[in-house]
Design a protein around this motif. Structure first.
Motif, PDB file in Angstrom:
ATOM      1  N   GLU A   8       0.828  -1.203   0.000  1.00  0.00           N
ATOM      2  CA  GLU A   8       0.000   0.000   0.000  1.00  0.00           C
ATOM      3  C   GLU A   8       0.865   1.256   0.000  1.00  0.00           C
ATOM      4  O   GLU A   8       1.991   1.261   0.513  1.00  0.00           O
ATOM      5  CB  GLU A   8      -0.911   0.022   1.240  1.00  0.00           C
ATOM      6  N   LEU A   9       0.303   2.319  -0.548  1.00  0.00           N
ATOM      7  CA  LEU A   9       0.918   3.637  -0.488  1.00  0.00           C
ATOM      8  C   LEU A   9       0.196   4.472   0.556  1.00  0.00           C
ATOM      9  O   LEU A   9      -1.030   4.627   0.495  1.00  0.00           O
ATOM     10  CB  LEU A   9       0.843   4.341  -1.844  1.00  0.00           C
ATOM     11  N   ILE A  10       0.954   5.015   1.500  1.00  0.00           N
ATOM     12  CA  ILE A  10       0.379   5.871   2.541  1.00  0.00           C
ATOM     13  C   ILE A  10       1.175   7.169   2.600  1.00  0.00           C
ATOM     14  O   ILE A  10       2.405   7.144   2.718  1.00  0.00           O
ATOM     15  CB  ILE A  10       0.386   5.163   3.910  1.00  0.00           C
ATOM     16  N   VAL A  11       0.467   8.281   2.500  1.00  0.00           N
ATOM     17  CA  VAL A  11       1.095   9.591   2.675  1.00  0.00           C
ATOM     18  C   VAL A  11       0.987   9.921   4.155  1.00  0.00           C
ATOM     19  O   VAL A  11      -0.031  10.431   4.625  1.00  0.00           O
ATOM     20  CB  VAL A  11       0.413  10.658   1.803  1.00  0.00           C
ATOM     21  N   ASP A  12       2.045   9.585   4.908  1.00  0.00           N
ATOM     22  CA  ASP A  12       1.924   9.707   6.359  1.00  0.00           C
ATOM     23  C   ASP A  12       2.309  11.084   6.883  1.00  0.00           C
ATOM     24  O   ASP A  12       2.325  11.301   8.092  1.00  0.00           O
ATOM     25  CB  ASP A  12       2.679   8.589   7.099  1.00  0.00           C
ATOM     26  N   ALA A  13       2.554  12.038   5.986  1.00  0.00           N
ATOM     27  CA  ALA A  13       2.664  13.454   6.355  1.00  0.00           C
ATOM     28  C   ALA A  13       2.566  14.277   5.080  1.00  0.00           C
ATOM     29  O   ALA A  13       3.293  14.020   4.125  1.00  0.00           O
ATOM     30  CB  ALA A  13       3.971  13.753   7.092  1.00  0.00           C
ATOM     31  N   TYR A  14       1.666  15.268   5.069  1.00  0.00           N
ATOM     32  CA  TYR A  14       1.560  16.137   3.896  1.00  0.00           C
ATOM     33  C   TYR A  14       1.018  17.492   4.309  1.00  0.00           C
ATOM     34  O   TYR A  14       0.471  17.667   5.397  1.00  0.00           O
ATOM     35  CB  TYR A  14       0.664  15.513   2.821  1.00  0.00           C
ATOM     36  N   GLY A  15       1.175  18.457   3.415  1.00  0.00           N
ATOM     37  CA  GLY A  15       0.679  19.797   3.667  1.00  0.00           C
ATOM     38  C   GLY A  15       1.189  20.773   2.628  1.00  0.00           C
ATOM     39  O   GLY A  15       1.749  20.382   1.597  1.00  0.00           O
TER      40      GLY A  15
END
Length: 593
Positions: free
Chosen positions: A399-406
């Motif tokens: 799986e692909l998880i964006v575990d921090a973004y902004g």
């Protein structure tokens, strides 16, 4: 390279190649047009000498108001300019793309133009069920909260996070090491952290108080834990003397302590399981989180993963939170540390359940580009068809998880930072990024962050420039909402009530007039349209369905900007919608009558 790639993609949308002739100016030029007659020019200056250029077309004029996109070392994102004439300056080692509608000249000055007051609405086609992934994903995670950092005027943001629909919280940046091995396992040695010279099996070396309180606050608030193992950037009360385990003894003790942390909170108060995802590390590679070599980290990460997976096979375990700079590299086809990390896993037969990556950017297209590139990297396809695991299927279902973004703050002045952190521009950018991820392979996403540590709505742009204003809420006694928090509430309304994703033109093309649009429906036939206008202009538009138009529905319109919080519907009538500049809207389309 990734920014230039975005201009290539725009150029590729103009497939009818045009002949180009130009002087000996050192520039490389490609021209094309699409079926609607829009012309695009891709201009590259590979020299160290700035120069000027002007486009001239045979048998046609270039209408004023053309848009020029530029990639150079002067900015970390694509710059956008409006041109009043088809002439421009191009700097050294710079890439530009000119896009404008090209039309034949009017037959005479006496030709009648439509009245200026007549606004022609853009028609945006809404297709059927999205074929690749037809489900709206609950990308409703935040980082930090509900308990605030120790110096924050507001203690707890539970009510605010519940109100906007936050579903899951990832621990990071409380600035006191709660829920981190640094703060929990401590041998009392001369350094901090202190992970050597004591027995990690001895409960006397564990300090659970603040971490227990935080974990309980997640469960009390109904927030799914996304437990991250690995340190924060810094402890405000006690400085970190080093980042990450420093030798084999510390590594072994850290892994034992990690087992203690997982076991305690996975079975909190006798539960069978309180969470599903376990995250090993964050912000890699970054000396503020791991100050040894990349090779040492790869070895340590595999040891931690294998040990934890053996004892907790029911958990989805992954990481390592690849930093935003690495994500941009991967999107550009330069695998870098991310590719080296996966190569090491492949060589050792270790397959994570998910891969975590970070992205802070102000062009929403980058989320789609990055997700596609990471999937290609994992699958050994596209730009990464030459990786050793290509064709093996080894990482295919990771799986692909964006575990921090902004949003990104680099090279922005005080006023601009204030706009993207605290006003509707930031709400629109975050919403467009969320929409981009819905039409990608991303399974989960965690927005940085829940609340500012300490701030207030009256703070000056200069204070914003110096401080931490990345939250959805101000760090004042009330936990005051920002427009981005109200936009998040609209996201959660879509995710909760409209589970089936429909296709829209993404990334936005001419039909979408620059709008980022998500469409979804439910079993009752109702349709939700989530719209983000990241441009500086109001956009009038109407959706086009197969056999139906806006007038065939009962329309309820919610809007978020600096003047509207999206809680109450705005009056609406007519056959088109106007979405103000830098705003977010949610349209609910129901049956008439």
């Amino acid at each position: 390279p990734a920014l230039a790639f975005s201009l290539w993609a725009r150029m590729a949308a103009h497939p009818q190649r045009l002949n180009v002739s130009h002087g000996d100016d050192g520039l490389w030029v490609l021209a094309g047009q699409d079926d609607r007659g829009e012309v695009a020019l891709l201009i590259v200056n590979p020299t160290e000498t700035p120069t000027s250029w002007q486009a001239e077309f045979t048998h046609r004029d270039l209408v004023q108001g053309a848009t020029l996109y530029q990639v150079s070392d002067a900015a970390e994102e694509v710059q956008t300019f409006s041109l009043e004439t088809p002439a421009a300056e191009i700097g050294a080692y710079t890439v530009q793309l000119l896009a404008a509608a090209a039309v034949t000249p009017p037959p005479s000055a006496a030709a009648t133009a439509p009245p200026a007051s007549a606004v022609e609405a853009a028609v945006i086609p809404i297709g059927g069920v999205a074929p690749a992934d037809p489900a709206v994903k609950p990308l409703l995670g935040v980082i930090s909260g509900p308990i605030q950092p120790p110096d924050s005027p507001i203690r707890d943001l539970t009510a605010q996070l519940q109100d906007i629909g936050v579903a899951t919280i990832r621990n990071n940046d409380y600035f006191d090491d709660r829920l981190d091995v640094e703060g929990i396992f401590n041998c009392g040695g001369p350094t901090y952290p202190s992970w050597e010279g004591c027995d990690p099996q001895d409960e006397a070396n564990y300090h659970w108080g603040p971490s227990d309180e935080l974990f309980q606050s997640w469960l009390d608030g109904g927030f799914e834990p996304f437990l991250r193992l690995g340190g924060e950037v810094q402890n405000a009360a006690r400085h970190h003397d080093f980042k990450g385990p420093q030798n084999k003894a510390q590594e072994a003790n850290w892994i034992v302590a990690a087992h203690k942390v997982v076991d305690r909170y996975l079975h909190w108060n006798g539960a069978d399981r309180t969470f599903t995802y376990l995250d090993i590390w964050t912000e890699f590679p970054n000396k503020d989180f791991w100050d040894r070599s990349n090779a040492a980290f790869f070895r340590f990460w595999i040891q931690a993963f294998v040990s934890l997976k053996e004892d907790y096979p029911q958990l989805k375990i992954g990481g390592p939170g690849l930093i935003a700079g690495q994500t941009v590299q991967v999107a550009a086809g330069e695998g870098g540390v991310a590719q080296a990390f996966l190569a090491y896993l492949y060589e050792n037969g270790v397959k994570p359940d998910w891969l975590g990556w970070h992205l802070f950017y102000n062009d929403p297209q980058m989320w789609q580009q990055a997700a596609r590139a990471y999937r290609d990297l994992l699958d050994g396809t596209g730009m990464y068809a030459d990786v050793p695991w290509a064709g093996s299927g080894f990482f295919d279902d990771v799986e692909l998880i964006v575990d921090a973004y902004g949003v990104a703050k680099m090279k922005l002045g005080p006023e601009e930072r204030d706009q993207i952190y605290n006003h509707s521009r930031g709400a629109a950018l975050r919403t467009a990024s969320w929409i981009a991820m819905q039409y990608s392979d991303v399974e989960r996403a965690y927005l940085y962050r829940a609340g500012d540590p300490r701030s207030s709505p009256g703070d000056s742009p200069e204070a914003v420039y110096r401080g931490n204003y990345t939250g959805l809420f101000y760090g004042d006694e009330q936990g005051t909402y920002k427009p981005a928090a109200h936009a998040f509430r609209l996201w959660s309304q879509v995710a909760a009530g409209y589970p089936t994703l429909l296709t829209t033109p993404l990334p936005p093309d001419d039909r979408a007039a620059g709008l980022w649009l998500l469409a979804a429906r439910n079993d009752r036939g109702e349709i939700a349209l989530l719209v983000a206008n990241i441009t500086a202009n109001d956009v009038t538009w109407t959706p086009a369905f197969d056999g139906a138009a806006l007038a065939d529905y009962q329309v309820t319109l919610y809007q978020v900007d600096d003047a509207h919080n999206g809680r109450s519907p705005l009056p609406f009538s007519g056959e088109a919608v106007t979405t103000p500049a830098e705003s977010v809207q949610l349209l609910i389309l129901g049956p008439v009558g």
